[in-house]
Design a protein around this motif. Structure first.
Motif, PDB file in Angstrom:
ATOM      1  N   UNK A 156       0.831  -1.193   0.000  1.00  0.00           N
ATOM      2  CA  UNK A 156       0.000   0.000   0.000  1.00  0.00           C
ATOM      3  C   UNK A 156       0.871   1.251   0.000  1.00  0.00           C
ATOM      4  N   UNK A 191       1.193 -11.600   1.505  1.00  0.00           N
ATOM      5  CA  UNK A 191      -0.083 -11.023   1.933  1.00  0.00           C
ATOM      6  C   UNK A 191      -1.219 -12.019   1.752  1.00  0.00           C
TER       7      UNK A 191
ATOM      8  N   UNK B 256     -10.193  -3.907  18.499  1.00  0.00           N
ATOM      9  CA  UNK B 256      -9.161  -3.520  17.552  1.00  0.00           C
ATOM     10  C   UNK B 256      -9.644  -2.360  16.687  1.00  0.00           C
ATOM     11  N   UNK B 260      -7.560   0.918  16.828  1.00  0.00           N
ATOM     12  CA  UNK B 260      -6.701   1.240  15.700  1.00  0.00           C
ATOM     13  C   UNK B 260      -7.482   1.663  14.469  1.00  0.00           C
ATOM     14  N   UNK B 306      -7.620 -10.585   7.380  1.00  0.00           N
ATOM     15  CA  UNK B 306      -7.873  -9.808   6.175  1.00  0.00           C
ATOM     16  C   UNK B 306      -6.759  -8.794   5.971  1.00  0.00           C
ATOM     17  N   UNK B 307      -6.204  -8.801   4.768  1.00  0.00           N
ATOM     18  CA  UNK B 307      -5.246  -7.768   4.376  1.00  0.00           C
ATOM     19  C   UNK B 307      -5.791  -7.116   3.122  1.00  0.00           C
ATOM     20  N   UNK B 308      -5.868  -5.802   3.115  1.00  0.00           N
ATOM     21  CA  UNK B 308      -6.373  -5.152   1.916  1.00  0.00           C
ATOM     22  C   UNK B 308      -5.426  -4.053   1.486  1.00  0.00           C
ATOM     23  N   UNK B 309      -5.320  -3.900   0.173  1.00  0.00           N
ATOM     24  CA  UNK B 309      -4.464  -2.872  -0.412  1.00  0.00           C
ATOM     25  C   UNK B 309      -5.315  -2.087  -1.391  1.00  0.00           C
ATOM     26  N   UNK B 310      -5.334  -0.788  -1.256  1.00  0.00           N
ATOM     27  CA  UNK B 310      -6.137   0.055  -2.126  1.00  0.00           C
ATOM     28  C   UNK B 310      -7.594   0.033  -1.702  1.00  0.00           C
ATOM     29  N   UNK B 342      -6.656 -16.858   5.185  1.00  0.00           N
ATOM     30  CA  UNK B 342      -6.092 -15.594   4.718  1.00  0.00           C
ATOM     31  C   UNK B 342      -6.975 -15.003   3.629  1.00  0.00           C
ATOM     32  N   UNK B 344      -6.961 -11.783   1.059  1.00  0.00           N
ATOM     33  CA  UNK B 344      -6.178 -10.659   0.553  1.00  0.00           C
ATOM     34  C   UNK B 344      -6.952  -9.992  -0.566  1.00  0.00           C
ATOM     35  N   UNK B 346      -6.937  -6.794  -3.248  1.00  0.00           N
ATOM     36  CA  UNK B 346      -6.153  -5.693  -3.798  1.00  0.00           C
ATOM     37  C   UNK B 346      -6.958  -4.992  -4.873  1.00  0.00           C
ATOM     38  N   UNK B 351      -7.680  -3.062 -12.108  1.00  0.00           N
ATOM     39  CA  UNK B 351      -8.169  -4.408 -11.818  1.00  0.00           C
ATOM     40  C   UNK B 351      -8.454  -4.559 -10.332  1.00  0.00           C
ATOM     41  N   UNK B 353      -8.617  -7.748  -7.344  1.00  0.00           N
ATOM     42  CA  UNK B 353      -8.300  -9.149  -7.077  1.00  0.00           C
ATOM     43  C   UNK B 353      -8.604  -9.473  -5.623  1.00  0.00           C
ATOM     44  N   UNK B 355      -8.173 -12.848  -2.944  1.00  0.00           N
ATOM     45  CA  UNK B 355      -7.691 -14.217  -2.752  1.00  0.00           C
ATOM     46  C   UNK B 355      -8.178 -14.711  -1.395  1.00  0.00           C
ATOM     47  N   UNK B 357      -7.536 -17.931   0.979  1.00  0.00           N
ATOM     48  CA  UNK B 357      -6.725 -19.144   1.068  1.00  0.00           C
ATOM     49  C   UNK B 357      -6.931 -19.798   2.428  1.00  0.00           C
ATOM     50  N   UNK B 403      -9.270 -17.632  -6.202  1.00  0.00           N
ATOM     51  CA  UNK B 403      -8.789 -16.354  -6.720  1.00  0.00           C
ATOM     52  C   UNK B 403      -9.876 -15.707  -7.545  1.00  0.00           C
TER      53      UNK B 403
END
Lengths: 238, 438
Positions: A156, A191, B256, B260, B306-310, B342, B344, B346, B351, B353, B355, B357, B403
């Motif tokens: 990020x 990740x 949490x 945070x 959970x991990x998120x980007x964007x 997991x 993830x 993004x 695009x 995506x 995932x 897992x 995916x």
């Protein structure tokens, strides 16, 4: 022959660990879990509950790895790192000790802060005993340990910069501000919850190469003076 | 009647011990940290200046209570105070010998001087009271009483000074009066300064204390409303490990988020709570993914990281992605509930995506019963209809990864209400399909 013997002796020697956490209950828990999962490959040589004690214990015991809580009385984990690694601008009192941050917090500010201060990895306290032993071994060998969350944070934070594959970077600084396509791919797999072994198989590279990529990302994370990095971490909190 | 004394207050008392008459000089000397003979000399000198000393002594006798002065209330010797008192003594001597025209029995001199002495005594008492009742200052009525009394004291003192100035007609008289007034001002300043400093300090202290208690109340409310509640529930369900784990995990998530989580989110959520329209506001993609994971955790007792980007506001395509991801999460939670799952997500400009897992037993895709294909199709079909694709990678003993990928189509962002309908419609169609995955 002698080298092989030395190598096997080195691996046989238990990793000496100092445990720094202000919750006694948690220290006891980690101790028990390591005893159970490590089978004698990890030896806890000291404990500390606050930053000044931690620095004293680390300097005295010279452990291989310090398991360091982010939130501590007396300045927090960052203060411990500063005093042990960066004393007087040069290598500090405990320059050959590695640090692995262990925290319940997954706030970006804490994670990025402790990594920038010199920790070789970041794991959350929900980690299993086996994974913790793996992480300790990895850090003891000077490799980096990224939790999925940390990998997400890095992706990020560096997402503004284009991948540095096509054109060679104009300067070292610029190179530090970018991730290569391969590094990005490795981080994405972390990740997604992949173990290093799974990443190696997925990308058809060796585990050692995966470790090299992760260490390289760690270096960029620590050295990059992209001001966006700090700003980004702070913004996550607002 | 008076509030209990704070620990550190020193209070002016007439000393019961070591006194010649009223114990006033002894008490003052202990209070101010100067030699008792200096105080006595001062009163003696001013007795010859219009009888001021006697009047002041009388005033102190009336207003100051008799009592023992405890050891800890005695001042250490203070040289500044001694200097001021010595100055006052010198002034008195000057008035006594330097201006022989001042007749001790002249009432025009005595009365104003008496007024000044009285005013000073009131001021002194007042400052002392304020120190003593530091917390009494908080209530408005008390502080106004204090102010009124201070004002009265000042008025009497100033009135006395004016009368003094009026009563004199020679330049020598005026000079003497001005000198006296100056001495009074200096004295009053010395008396008043600690008092005002004290008030300022009290106010600042009170303000920080209030802020802190407000914060504490907020934390206490959180602890009470949710953490204590959960702990009670956990104790009640202590024989059901799954339930305990679920409760603990839900509480952890909530805490949490509170500690945070984005403050803006919290504010928004609070507003939604007021409106009662929880799903009407436009959610963001990352939020929706997190919410879906939380829901699956609550319902199936699994743990999802959970991990998120964007991030971006939800639109129909992203909504479909979230719905498909939720299906995948439910599957993972059902078949691989032990290890953490997991997730993830993004979101880039071009695009999206997701995932999912798990570290479960995995399965052989070719040997799957057709009825489970329906669930899988609900993921696949949903993605296809929104320009994306779903892929399931699994093998026995290796866990399963779903995916979901889609090219981003620029779409007008719409509210979650219509999106919710879309999800419902999809859910019904998805269940009917039994198409085999290619």
């Amino acid at each position: 022959m002698a080298a092989a013997a030395a190598a096997s002796a080195a691996t046989a020697r238990p990793i000496r660990v100092v445990l720094v956490d202000d919750h006694k209950l948690f220290r006891t828990g980690v101790r028990a879990e390591l005893d159970e999962a490590a089978h004698g490959t990890v030896e806890i040589v000291g404990e500390a509950a606050d930053a000044p004690t931690a620095v004293a214990v680390i300097v005295e015991r010279r452990p291989d790895v310090v398991l360091l809580d982010v939130h501590l009385p007396g300045g927090g984990g960052v203060e411990v790192l500063r005093q042990c690694l960066l004393t007087g601008g040069g290598p500090g009192k405990a320059a050959d000790t590695r640090f692995l941050a262990l925290s319940v917090s997954d706030a970006a500010e804490d994670v990025i802060g402790v990594i920038r201060a010199g920790a070789r990895g970041y794991v959350t306290k929900s980690i299993s005993g086996t994974d913790l032993v793996d992480a300790l071994k990895r850090v003891a060998e000077n490799d980096a340990v990224f939790s999925p969350k940390l990998a997400g944070f890095v992706l990020d934070a560096f997402s503004g910069a284009a991948p540095a594959t096509t054109a060679p970077a104009a300067s070292v600084d610029e190179e530090l501000d970018r991730l290569t396509a391969r590094e990005r791919e490795v981080l994405r797999l972390i990740a997604r919850g992949y173990a290093y072994k799974e990443i190696a198989r997925e990308l058809v590279i060796s585990v050692k190469t995966v470790e090299t990529h992760v260490s390289s990302v760690l270096r960029k994370l620590q050295l990059s003076n992209r001001y966006e990095l700090s700003r980004w971490a702070n913004d996550r909190r607002l | 009647m008076s509030p209990p004394l704070p620990e550190d207050t020193r209070r002016l008392r007439r000393s019961r011990k070591g006194r010649l008459a009223g114990g006033i000089c002894r008490g003052l000397s202990l209070h101010l940290g100067v030699n008792v003979w200096l105080v006595r000399a001062l009163f003696a000198i001013f007795t010859w200046v219009g009888g001021l000393g006697v009047l002041a002594y009388a005033a102190f006798w009336i207003f100051v209570p008799l009592g023992d002065v405890p050891e800890e209330e005695r001042s250490a010797p203070r040289s500044q105070v001694r200097l001021v008192l010595l100055g006052l003594a010198a002034l008195g001597l000057l008035l006594l010998f330097g201006v022989p025209t001042a007749h001790p029995t002249d009432w025009r001199t005595i009365l104003p001087l008496a007024a000044v002495a009285l005013g000073l005594a009131v001021l002194w008492r007042q400052a002392d009271d304020a120190q003593r009742a530091g917390e009494g200052l908080r209530t408005r009525t008390r502080s106004t009483t204090h102010l009124a009394r201070a004002g009265l004291g000042a008025a009497v003192a100033i009135g006395g000074m004016i009368a003094l100035a009026d009563g004199s007609n020679s330049w020598a008289e005026t000079g003497r009066t001005l000198l006296a007034a100056l001495a009074l001002l200096v004295g009053a300043g010395l008396i008043g300064l600690p008092f005002f400093l004290r008030i300022l300090r009290d106010l600042a202290h009170e303000r920080t204390e209030r802020a802190r208690s407000q914060e504490r109340a907020e934390v206490a409310a959180m602890m009470h409303d949710s953490v204590l509640h959960t702990l009670t529930l956990i104790q009640r369900h202590h024989e059901d490990p799954a339930q305990v784990a679920r409760l603990a995990r839900a509480q952890e998530r909530e805490l949490r988020e509170w500690l945070y989580g984005a403050r803006a989110d919290r504010l928004r959520r609070a507003q939604q709570g007021v409106d009662g329209t929880e799903h009407a506001a436009v959610e963001s993609f990352a939020e929706a993914i997190r919410a879906a994971a939380a829901e699956v955790e609550d319902r199936h007792g699994a743990r999802l990281d959970v991990v998120s980007v964007g991030d971006a506001p939800l639109d129909p395509q992203l909504g479909a992605c979230v719905a498909a991801a939720r299906e995948a999460m439910v599957n993972a939670a059902k078949y691989a509930p032990e290890a953490p799952i997991s997730v993830y997500a993004e979101l880039a400009d071009d695009r999206v995506e997701v995932f999912v897992k798990d570290r479960g037993p995995g399965f052989d895709p070719d040997a799957v019963a057709p009825d489970r294909m329906g669930v899988r199709e609900s993921i696949l079909g949903r993605m296809r209809r929104h320009g994306g694709q779903a892929e399931i990678r699994t093998a026995p003993g290796e866990g399963t990864e779903v995916r979901l990928t889609a090219k981003r189509v620029p779409q007008p962002s719409v509210g979650g209400a219509s999106n919710g309908n879309d999800v419902n419609e999809e859910r019904s169609t998805g269940a009917e399909r039994t198409v085999v995955e290619s």
